[in-house]
Design an enzyme around this catalytic site. Sequence first.
Site: not given
Length: 102
Positions: A17, A21, A40, A74-75
């Site tokens: 993960y 990112h 963010y 992306w999902w």
Amino acid sequence: MKVAFAMKLKPGCADEYKKRHDTIWPELAQLLKDNGISDYSIFLDESSNTLFAVQQQSGSSSQDLGSTAIVQKWWAYMADIMETNPDHSPVSTPLPQVFHLD
């Protein structure tokens, strides 16, 4: 407006993960910025695999951009390492603010 939400990471996927990112697609980052999303951050509670996201919004929420092709891509890219809905969007729980120190 600052908002927060929680998501769930699948066990053993924290490193992947973070890696994904760390190399977030430039077109996705630009889409977020263009839609008023800034400051963010995503944090991980390693004991529960809970992701805690906080973002400043002056327009859309990142969760509201699911109709765009880049967010859908992306999902799908993230679906193997997160708990997701049938459309591959992350299962997301809004978190109400209960304290703020300015």
